[in-house]
Write a protein that holds these residues in place. Structure first.
Motif, short mmCIF file in Angstrom:
data_model
loop_
_atom_site.label_atom_id
_atom_site.label_comp_id
_atom_site.label_asym_id
_atom_site.label_seq_id
_atom_site.Cartn_x
_atom_site.Cartn_y
_atom_site.Cartn_z
N ILE A 79 3.96 29.74 -8.32
CA ILE A 79 3.27 28.59 -7.42
C ILE A 79 4.39 27.81 -7.14
CG2 ILE A 79 1.85 26.72 -7.98
CD1 ILE A 79 0.29 28.15 -10.17
N LEU A 80 4.25 27.47 -5.67
CA LEU A 80 5.19 26.79 -4.98
C LEU A 80 4.39 25.43 -4.57
CD1 LEU A 80 6.53 29.76 -2.93
CD2 LEU A 80 7.53 28.82 -4.84
N ASP A 81 5.07 24.45 -5.32
CA ASP A 81 4.21 23.09 -4.68
C ASP A 81 5.56 22.29 -4.10
OD1 ASP A 81 3.09 20.63 -4.88
OD2 ASP A 81 2.38 20.56 -6.80
N PHE A 82 5.56 21.94 -2.90
CA PHE A 82 6.52 20.98 -2.27
C PHE A 82 6.07 20.30 -1.17
CE2 PHE A 82 5.70 25.33 -0.51
CZ PHE A 82 5.70 25.09 0.89
N GLY A 83 6.91 19.39 -0.54
CA GLY A 83 6.57 18.68 0.53
C GLY A 83 7.78 18.11 0.99
N ALA A 84 7.52 16.97 2.26
CA ALA A 84 8.74 16.67 2.67
C ALA A 84 8.37 14.92 2.63
CB ALA A 84 8.59 17.14 4.18
N THR A 85 9.27 14.27 2.97
CA THR A 85 9.13 12.62 3.36
C THR A 85 9.92 12.50 4.83
OG1 THR A 85 9.64 12.41 0.90
CG2 THR A 85 9.86 10.64 2.67
N TYR A 86 8.98 11.86 5.58
CA TYR A 86 9.07 11.35 7.06
C TYR A 86 8.90 9.75 7.22
CZ TYR A 86 9.23 11.01 12.00
OH TYR A 86 9.66 10.87 13.19
N GLU A 87 9.99 8.84 7.29
CA GLU A 87 9.88 7.71 7.56
C GLU A 87 9.03 6.95 6.32
OE1 GLU A 87 8.61 6.63 11.46
OE2 GLU A 87 10.41 7.74 12.38
N GLY A 88 9.35 7.52 5.23
CA GLY A 88 8.61 6.99 4.08
C GLY A 88 7.37 7.50 3.61
N TYR A 89 6.68 8.46 4.37
CA TYR A 89 5.49 8.98 4.15
C TYR A 89 5.66 10.35 3.52
CZ TYR A 89 3.33 5.18 6.39
OH TYR A 89 2.87 3.76 6.56
N VAL A 90 4.94 10.82 2.59
CA VAL A 90 4.88 12.05 1.96
C VAL A 90 3.95 13.27 2.54
CG1 VAL A 90 6.06 10.84 -0.05
CG2 VAL A 90 3.46 11.40 -0.03
N SER A 91 4.33 14.31 2.16
CA SER A 91 3.30 15.44 2.12
C SER A 91 3.34 16.55 0.97
CB SER A 91 3.85 16.46 3.43
OG SER A 91 5.00 17.09 3.02
N ASP A 92 2.30 17.15 1.04
CA ASP A 92 2.28 17.63 -0.54
C ASP A 92 1.22 19.11 -0.09
OD1 ASP A 92 2.35 18.24 -3.22
OD2 ASP A 92 0.78 17.12 -3.48
N ILE A 93 2.11 20.19 -0.26
CA ILE A 93 1.47 21.59 -0.12
C ILE A 93 1.80 22.46 -1.35
CG2 ILE A 93 3.56 22.14 1.36
CD1 ILE A 93 1.86 23.86 2.91
N THR A 94 0.68 23.46 -1.40
CA THR A 94 1.11 24.24 -2.48
C THR A 94 0.71 25.89 -2.19
OG1 THR A 94 0.70 22.70 -4.28
CG2 THR A 94 0.50 25.04 -4.96
N ARG A 95 1.49 26.78 -2.42
CA ARG A 95 1.11 28.00 -2.02
C ARG A 95 1.58 28.89 -3.36
NH1 ARG A 95 -1.01 25.99 1.48
NH2 ARG A 95 -1.20 26.47 3.76
N THR A 96 0.82 30.05 -3.50
CA THR A 96 0.68 30.87 -4.68
C THR A 96 1.13 32.31 -3.93
OG1 THR A 96 -0.75 29.84 -5.97
CG2 THR A 96 -0.07 31.96 -6.40
N ILE A 97 2.31 32.99 -4.31
CA ILE A 97 2.82 34.30 -4.14
C ILE A 97 2.91 35.17 -5.34
CG2 ILE A 97 3.96 33.31 -2.06
CD1 ILE A 97 6.62 33.93 -3.49
N ALA A 98 2.95 36.26 -5.10
CA ALA A 98 3.36 37.30 -6.27
C ALA A 98 4.40 37.81 -6.11
CB ALA A 98 1.88 38.08 -6.56
N VAL A 99 5.18 38.10 -7.20
CA VAL A 99 6.21 39.17 -6.94
C VAL A 99 6.02 40.40 -7.93
CG1 VAL A 99 8.78 39.34 -7.63
CG2 VAL A 99 7.89 37.33 -6.95
#
Length: 173
Positions: A26-46
Protein backbone atom coordinates in the motif's frame (compact mmCIF):
# COMPACT_ATOMS: atom_id res chain seq x y z
CA UNK A 1 4.35 2.26 2.50
CA UNK A 2 3.22 -0.93 4.20
CA UNK A 3 3.66 -4.40 2.73
CA UNK A 4 2.50 -7.93 3.40
CA UNK A 5 0.96 -8.48 6.82
CA UNK A 6 1.72 -4.83 7.68
CA UNK A 7 -0.68 -3.79 4.87
CA UNK A 8 -3.49 -5.31 6.93
CA UNK A 9 -3.21 -2.31 9.28
CA UNK A 10 -5.33 0.50 7.80
CA UNK A 11 -2.66 3.14 8.24
CA UNK A 12 0.45 1.06 8.78
CA UNK A 13 3.73 2.89 8.87
CA UNK A 14 6.85 2.09 6.94
CA UNK A 15 9.23 -0.34 8.60
CA UNK A 16 12.32 -2.38 7.82
CA UNK A 17 10.18 -5.32 6.70
CA UNK A 18 11.43 -6.71 3.40
CA UNK A 19 8.90 -7.09 0.61
CA UNK A 20 8.22 -10.75 -0.06
CA UNK A 21 6.67 -12.74 -2.91
CA UNK A 22 2.87 -12.31 -2.87
CA UNK A 23 2.86 -9.16 -0.72
CA UNK A 24 0.47 -6.36 -1.44
CA UNK A 25 2.13 -3.00 -0.98
CA UNK A 26 0.00 0.00 0.00
CA UNK A 27 1.58 3.22 -1.24
CA UNK A 28 0.09 6.28 0.51
CA UNK A 29 1.66 9.51 -0.68
CA UNK A 30 1.04 13.08 -1.74
CA UNK A 31 2.60 16.41 -2.50
CA UNK A 32 2.53 19.94 -1.17
CA UNK A 33 2.08 22.97 -3.41
CA UNK A 34 1.99 26.52 -2.07
CA UNK A 35 0.97 25.14 1.33
CA UNK A 36 -1.82 22.87 0.04
CA UNK A 37 -1.61 19.09 0.23
CA UNK A 38 -2.71 16.13 -1.83
CA UNK A 39 -3.32 12.55 -0.71
CA UNK A 40 -3.37 9.45 -2.91
CA UNK A 41 -3.12 5.73 -2.25
CA UNK A 42 -2.49 2.89 -4.63
CA UNK A 43 -2.07 -0.82 -3.93
CA UNK A 44 0.26 -3.01 -5.94
CA UNK A 45 1.35 -6.63 -5.56
CA UNK A 46 4.83 -8.10 -5.78
CA UNK A 47 4.28 -11.56 -7.19
CA UNK A 48 0.80 -13.10 -7.21
CA UNK A 49 -1.02 -12.12 -3.99
CA UNK A 50 -3.39 -14.20 -1.89
CA UNK A 51 -6.63 -14.63 -3.87
CA UNK A 52 -8.59 -12.73 -1.19
CA UNK A 53 -6.46 -9.66 -1.89
CA UNK A 54 -6.62 -10.05 -5.66
CA UNK A 55 -10.43 -10.31 -5.55
CA UNK A 56 -10.70 -7.53 -2.95
CA UNK A 57 -8.84 -5.10 -5.17
CA UNK A 58 -11.72 -5.00 -7.64
CA UNK A 59 -14.32 -4.73 -4.88
CA UNK A 60 -12.42 -1.78 -3.37
CA UNK A 61 -12.18 -0.21 -6.84
CA UNK A 62 -15.95 -0.62 -7.31
CA UNK A 63 -16.61 1.07 -3.95
CA UNK A 64 -14.17 3.87 -4.68
CA UNK A 65 -15.60 4.60 -8.13
CA UNK A 66 -19.13 4.62 -6.68
CA UNK A 67 -18.03 7.24 -4.14
CA UNK A 68 -16.30 9.38 -6.76
CA UNK A 69 -19.42 9.30 -8.97
CA UNK A 70 -21.86 9.99 -6.15
CA UNK A 71 -20.36 12.80 -4.08
CA UNK A 72 -22.08 16.15 -4.66
CA UNK A 73 -22.38 19.44 -2.86
CA UNK A 74 -25.31 19.28 -0.45
CA UNK A 75 -24.99 15.49 0.01
CA UNK A 76 -24.83 14.24 3.59
CA UNK A 77 -21.68 12.48 4.69
CA UNK A 78 -23.58 9.44 5.92
CA UNK A 79 -25.29 9.07 2.51
CA UNK A 80 -21.92 8.94 0.77
CA UNK A 81 -20.56 6.51 3.35
CA UNK A 82 -23.50 4.21 2.63
CA UNK A 83 -22.83 4.31 -1.12
CA UNK A 84 -19.14 3.53 -0.63
CA UNK A 85 -19.87 0.65 1.76
CA UNK A 86 -22.64 -0.91 -0.36
CA UNK A 87 -20.35 -3.28 -2.35
CA UNK A 88 -18.69 -4.45 0.88
CA UNK A 89 -22.05 -5.08 2.54
CA UNK A 90 -23.33 -6.91 -0.56
CA UNK A 91 -20.29 -9.24 -0.49
CA UNK A 92 -20.24 -9.69 3.31
CA UNK A 93 -16.94 -7.81 3.60
CA UNK A 94 -17.93 -4.69 5.53
CA UNK A 95 -16.24 -5.99 8.71
CA UNK A 96 -12.92 -5.75 6.82
CA UNK A 97 -13.40 -2.02 6.09
CA UNK A 98 -11.93 -0.69 9.32
CA UNK A 99 -11.26 3.01 8.72
CA UNK A 100 -13.10 6.07 7.48
CA UNK A 101 -14.13 6.32 3.84
CA UNK A 102 -12.44 9.69 3.33
CA UNK A 103 -11.73 13.19 4.57
CA UNK A 104 -11.15 16.69 3.37
CA UNK A 105 -7.70 18.00 2.52
CA UNK A 106 -6.36 21.54 2.26
CA UNK A 107 -3.61 23.01 4.39
CA UNK A 108 -3.52 19.77 6.42
CA UNK A 109 -3.57 16.19 5.22
CA UNK A 110 -6.62 15.22 7.31
CA UNK A 111 -9.26 17.92 7.73
CA UNK A 112 -12.96 17.94 8.48
CA UNK A 113 -15.36 17.04 7.11
CA UNK A 114 -14.89 13.29 7.29
CA UNK A 115 -16.94 10.70 5.44
CA UNK A 116 -18.73 8.82 8.21
CA UNK A 117 -21.88 6.75 8.73
CA UNK A 118 -22.67 8.95 11.74
CA UNK A 119 -22.20 12.38 10.18
CA UNK A 120 -25.03 14.66 9.07
CA UNK A 121 -22.50 17.09 7.57
CA UNK A 122 -23.37 18.27 4.06
CA UNK A 123 -20.49 18.64 1.62
CA UNK A 124 -19.90 22.16 0.34
CA UNK A 125 -19.10 22.97 -3.26
CA UNK A 126 -15.37 23.43 -3.97
CA UNK A 127 -14.33 21.26 -1.02
CA UNK A 128 -11.61 18.76 -1.84
CA UNK A 129 -12.33 15.32 -0.41
CA UNK A 130 -10.53 12.01 -0.52
CA UNK A 131 -12.46 8.85 -1.34
CA UNK A 132 -10.44 5.97 0.16
CA UNK A 133 -12.14 2.65 0.80
CA UNK A 134 -10.04 -0.33 1.78
CA UNK A 135 -10.30 -3.93 2.90
CA UNK A 136 -7.91 -5.42 5.46
CA UNK A 137 -7.41 -9.09 6.32
CA UNK A 138 -5.56 -9.68 9.58
CA UNK A 139 -2.48 -11.82 9.07
CA UNK A 140 -2.79 -11.62 5.26
CA UNK A 141 -2.71 -8.04 3.97
CA UNK A 142 -4.83 -5.22 2.69
CA UNK A 143 -5.96 -3.12 -0.26
CA UNK A 144 -6.76 0.61 -0.37
CA UNK A 145 -7.38 2.97 -3.29
CA UNK A 146 -7.59 6.73 -2.68
CA UNK A 147 -8.14 9.73 -4.92
CA UNK A 148 -8.78 13.42 -4.36
CA UNK A 149 -11.97 14.91 -5.76
CA UNK A 150 -13.14 18.51 -6.10
CA UNK A 151 -16.78 18.54 -4.99
CA UNK A 152 -19.25 20.29 -7.25
CA UNK A 153 -23.01 20.33 -7.62
CA UNK A 154 -22.54 18.19 -10.76
CA UNK A 155 -19.61 16.83 -12.73
CA UNK A 156 -17.08 16.47 -9.92
CA UNK A 157 -13.42 16.70 -10.86
CA UNK A 158 -11.16 13.84 -9.80
CA UNK A 159 -7.77 15.44 -9.26
CA UNK A 160 -5.68 12.24 -8.99
CA UNK A 161 -4.77 10.74 -12.35
CA UNK A 162 -2.71 7.66 -11.44
CA UNK A 163 -3.88 4.41 -13.11
CA UNK A 164 -5.90 2.01 -10.99
CA UNK A 165 -8.12 -0.06 -13.29
CA UNK A 166 -6.18 -3.26 -12.59
CA UNK A 167 -4.11 -4.53 -9.72
CA UNK A 168 -0.53 -4.01 -10.82
CA UNK A 169 1.35 -7.24 -10.15
CA UNK A 170 5.11 -6.79 -10.35
CA UNK A 171 7.30 -9.81 -11.02
CA UNK A 172 9.24 -11.21 -8.10
CA UNK A 173 12.70 -12.55 -8.89
Amino acid sequence: MASGIRSSYPHGEASHKEIERGDTVILDFGATYEGYVSDITRTIAVGQPDSRLDDSYYLVLEAQKAGLRAIRSGMKSKELDSIIRAPFIREGMNAHFTHGAGHSIGLDIHEAPYISSRSEHKFAEHTIMTIEPGLYFQGVGGVRIEDDVLVKSEDNCTLSKSPKSDLLVLPFY
